[in-house]
Write a protein that holds these residues in place. Sequence first.
Motif, PDB file in Angstrom:
ATOM      1  N   ARG A  83     -13.518  12.382 -53.022  1.00 32.22           N
ATOM      2  CA  ARG A  83     -13.360  12.630 -54.455  1.00 32.22           C
ATOM      3  C   ARG A  83     -14.190  13.809 -54.942  1.00 32.22           C
ATOM      4  O   ARG A  83     -13.693  14.648 -55.710  1.00 32.22           O
ATOM      5  CB  ARG A  83     -13.719  11.369 -55.238  1.00 32.22           C
ATOM      6  N   GLU A  84     -15.430  13.885 -54.515  1.00 32.34           N
ATOM      7  CA  GLU A  84     -16.296  14.966 -54.988  1.00 32.34           C
ATOM      8  C   GLU A  84     -15.758  16.350 -54.631  1.00 32.34           C
ATOM      9  O   GLU A  84     -15.701  17.232 -55.493  1.00 32.34           O
ATOM     10  CB  GLU A  84     -17.711  14.781 -54.439  1.00 32.34           C
ATOM     11  N   PRO A  85     -15.340  16.613 -53.377  1.00 29.68           N
ATOM     12  CA  PRO A  85     -14.749  17.931 -53.079  1.00 29.68           C
ATOM     13  C   PRO A  85     -13.483  18.211 -53.882  1.00 29.68           C
ATOM     14  O   PRO A  85     -13.262  19.349 -54.322  1.00 29.68           O
ATOM     15  CB  PRO A  85     -14.448  17.850 -51.585  1.00 29.68           C
ATOM     16  N   LEU A  86     -12.652  17.181 -54.084  1.00 29.50           N
ATOM     17  CA  LEU A  86     -11.430  17.390 -54.867  1.00 29.50           C
ATOM     18  C   LEU A  86     -11.737  17.652 -56.336  1.00 29.50           C
ATOM     19  O   LEU A  86     -10.911  18.235 -57.050  1.00 29.50           O
ATOM     20  CB  LEU A  86     -10.509  16.178 -54.738  1.00 29.50           C
ATOM     21  N   MET A  87     -12.908  17.234 -56.787  1.00 31.08           N
ATOM     22  CA  MET A  87     -13.331  17.523 -58.155  1.00 31.08           C
ATOM     23  C   MET A  87     -14.193  18.780 -58.225  1.00 31.08           C
ATOM     24  O   MET A  87     -14.774  19.083 -59.259  1.00 31.08           O
ATOM     25  CB  MET A  87     -14.097  16.325 -58.736  1.00 31.08           C
ATOM     26  N   GLY A  88     -14.295  19.520 -57.099  1.00 30.66           N
ATOM     27  CA  GLY A  88     -15.000  20.789 -57.101  1.00 30.66           C
ATOM     28  C   GLY A  88     -16.486  20.698 -56.873  1.00 30.66           C
ATOM     29  O   GLY A  88     -17.211  21.659 -57.165  1.00 30.66           O
ATOM     30  N   GLN A  89     -16.983  19.573 -56.320  1.00 34.33           N
ATOM     31  CA  GLN A  89     -18.409  19.403 -56.096  1.00 34.33           C
ATOM     32  C   GLN A  89     -18.658  18.951 -54.663  1.00 34.33           C
ATOM     33  O   GLN A  89     -17.767  18.396 -54.007  1.00 34.33           O
ATOM     34  CB  GLN A  89     -18.993  18.371 -57.079  1.00 34.33           C
ATOM     35  N   ALA A  90     -19.859  19.170 -54.180  1.00 31.34           N
ATOM     36  CA  ALA A  90     -20.241  18.736 -52.837  1.00 31.34           C
ATOM     37  C   ALA A  90     -20.827  17.326 -52.907  1.00 31.34           C
ATOM     38  O   ALA A  90     -21.570  17.014 -53.846  1.00 31.34           O
ATOM     39  CB  ALA A  90     -21.253  19.698 -52.232  1.00 31.34           C
ATOM     40  N   PRO A  91     -20.515  16.460 -51.946  1.00 33.90           N
ATOM     41  CA  PRO A  91     -21.089  15.104 -51.948  1.00 33.90           C
ATOM     42  C   PRO A  91     -22.601  15.151 -51.810  1.00 33.90           C
ATOM     43  O   PRO A  91     -23.151  16.029 -51.146  1.00 33.90           O
ATOM     44  CB  PRO A  91     -20.435  14.444 -50.718  1.00 33.90           C
ATOM     45  N   GLY A  92     -23.284  14.187 -52.428  1.00 31.51           N
ATOM     46  CA  GLY A  92     -24.731  14.115 -52.348  1.00 31.51           C
ATOM     47  C   GLY A  92     -25.208  13.598 -51.003  1.00 31.51           C
ATOM     48  O   GLY A  92     -24.445  13.014 -50.225  1.00 31.51           O
ATOM     49  N   TRP A  93     -26.506  13.816 -50.735  1.00 32.20           N
ATOM     50  CA  TRP A  93     -27.071  13.365 -49.474  1.00 32.20           C
ATOM     51  C   TRP A  93     -27.043  11.851 -49.345  1.00 32.20           C
ATOM     52  O   TRP A  93     -26.883  11.307 -48.243  1.00 32.20           O
ATOM     53  CB  TRP A  93     -28.500  13.879 -49.329  1.00 32.20           C
ATOM     54  N   GLY A  94     -27.212  11.152 -50.455  1.00 30.57           N
ATOM     55  CA  GLY A  94     -27.156   9.697 -50.408  1.00 30.57           C
ATOM     56  C   GLY A  94     -25.795   9.196 -49.970  1.00 30.57           C
ATOM     57  O   GLY A  94     -25.683   8.238 -49.200  1.00 30.57           O
ATOM     58  N   VAL A  95     -24.759   9.850 -50.452  1.00 27.61           N
ATOM     59  CA  VAL A  95     -23.386   9.480 -50.073  1.00 27.61           C
ATOM     60  C   VAL A  95     -23.151   9.766 -48.602  1.00 27.61           C
ATOM     61  O   VAL A  95     -22.560   8.954 -47.875  1.00 27.61           O
ATOM     62  CB  VAL A  95     -22.370  10.233 -50.952  1.00 27.61           C
ATOM     63  N   LEU A  96     -23.604  10.925 -48.136  1.00 34.28           N
ATOM     64  CA  LEU A  96     -23.433  11.283 -46.726  1.00 34.28           C
ATOM     65  C   LEU A  96     -24.165  10.298 -45.818  1.00 34.28           C
ATOM     66  O   LEU A  96     -23.619   9.857 -44.790  1.00 34.28           O
ATOM     67  CB  LEU A  96     -23.947  12.701 -46.484  1.00 34.28           C
ATOM     68  N   ALA A  97     -25.391   9.947 -46.194  1.00 34.52           N
ATOM     69  CA  ALA A  97     -26.168   9.011 -45.381  1.00 34.52           C
ATOM     70  C   ALA A  97     -25.525   7.624 -45.388  1.00 34.52           C
ATOM     71  O   ALA A  97     -25.457   6.953 -44.344  1.00 34.52           O
ATOM     72  CB  ALA A  97     -27.603   8.931 -45.901  1.00 34.52           C
ATOM     73  N   GLY A  98     -25.056   7.195 -46.552  1.00 30.81           N
ATOM     74  CA  GLY A  98     -24.417   5.884 -46.643  1.00 30.81           C
ATOM     75  C   GLY A  98     -23.144   5.818 -45.818  1.00 30.81           C
ATOM     76  O   GLY A  98     -22.895   4.830 -45.117  1.00 30.81           O
ATOM     77  N   ALA A  99     -22.313   6.857 -45.893  1.00 26.03           N
ATOM     78  CA  ALA A  99     -21.064   6.880 -45.127  1.00 26.03           C
ATOM     79  C   ALA A  99     -21.337   6.903 -43.631  1.00 26.03           C
ATOM     80  O   ALA A  99     -20.662   6.212 -42.854  1.00 26.03           O
ATOM     81  CB  ALA A  99     -20.230   8.091 -45.531  1.00 26.03           C
ATOM     82  N   ALA A 100     -22.332   7.694 -43.204  1.00 24.76           N
ATOM     83  CA  ALA A 100     -22.667   7.768 -41.777  1.00 24.76           C
ATOM     84  C   ALA A 100     -23.199   6.433 -41.267  1.00 24.76           C
ATOM     85  O   ALA A 100     -22.814   5.969 -40.183  1.00 24.76           O
ATOM     86  CB  ALA A 100     -23.694   8.871 -41.541  1.00 24.76           C
ATOM     87  N   THR A 101     -24.065   5.807 -42.055  1.00 24.17           N
ATOM     88  CA  THR A 101     -24.625   4.513 -41.655  1.00 24.17           C
ATOM     89  C   THR A 101     -23.544   3.451 -41.552  1.00 24.17           C
ATOM     90  O   THR A 101     -23.489   2.673 -40.588  1.00 24.17           O
ATOM     91  CB  THR A 101     -25.702   4.067 -42.653  1.00 24.17           C
TER      92      THR A 101
END
Length: 274
Positions: free
Chosen positions: A232-250
């Motif tokens: 959603r964030e890239p489609l809305m023109g923004q980069a995902p936050g580090w918290g989101v990246l860490a949560g998705a990876a975990t």
Amino acid sequence: MSAPVRLFDAAAPRRRAEAMEDLAQGFLRFRLAWALARGDIMHKFRGSLLGPLWMSVTTAVMLGALGFLYAHLLRMEVAAYLPWLAVSLILWNLLAQGITDACASLTAAEGIIRQMPLPHSTQALRVVLRSGLVAAHNLPLILGVFLVFGFNPGWMALLAAPGLLLAAVNLFWLSLLLGMLCARFRDVTQIVAAVLQLAFFVTPVIWQPSMVAWMQPWLPLNPLFCLIELVREPLMGQAPGWGVLAGAATFTLLIWALGQAVFTRFRARVAFWV
């Protein structure tokens, strides 16, 4: 020539090797999984006038109704809210329906599993490809909404592709994990359905994270939020936050580890459970 005879030693079972062979053979039979997934979609809409396009029509009507209603209730501009809602709702439907299908990935293929020596991973891949076909009908609606309201996310939208790929990876392992759990314990299907119904209201799908500032630091603990936000964030023109990246990876590592462990340990019992 006759097929080679495989000897089984109960004292030293080859569970891990057989599980890895099942996965390898499942991906090698990609075309079979694709044919089964496509057949599921065509069978569902057999005899209808629009066929699979009914999925797009239904989603478009829901977007129109909810978009204007909740924009008024939340006191937001329709042009700002509807593009965000289109992305959120389509991604939620993709994940929720995929998880629901994952619960029945093995039980729905009972006849095939009991009669044909096919890899069980073929059924998991079938769920992923079927979800991909549904996405292929619904994701273009996002582009339509963006064009109507003149919203342009720019090149940042390309970062949504890795997020979709990660969602497919999670869905594959969930199809093996939940498929086996639901085959053994049929109540798990109802539990998953109840959890998804609750998750819809506590996940930012209709409402936006900025509306509950006190809750934002805790949102990455919701795996569905992380998987949605990665796209959603890239489609809305923004980069995902580090918290989101860490949560998705975990979450991905956890699902992979659990799915691999359960599949390795109990793969041979699936035919008795379904």
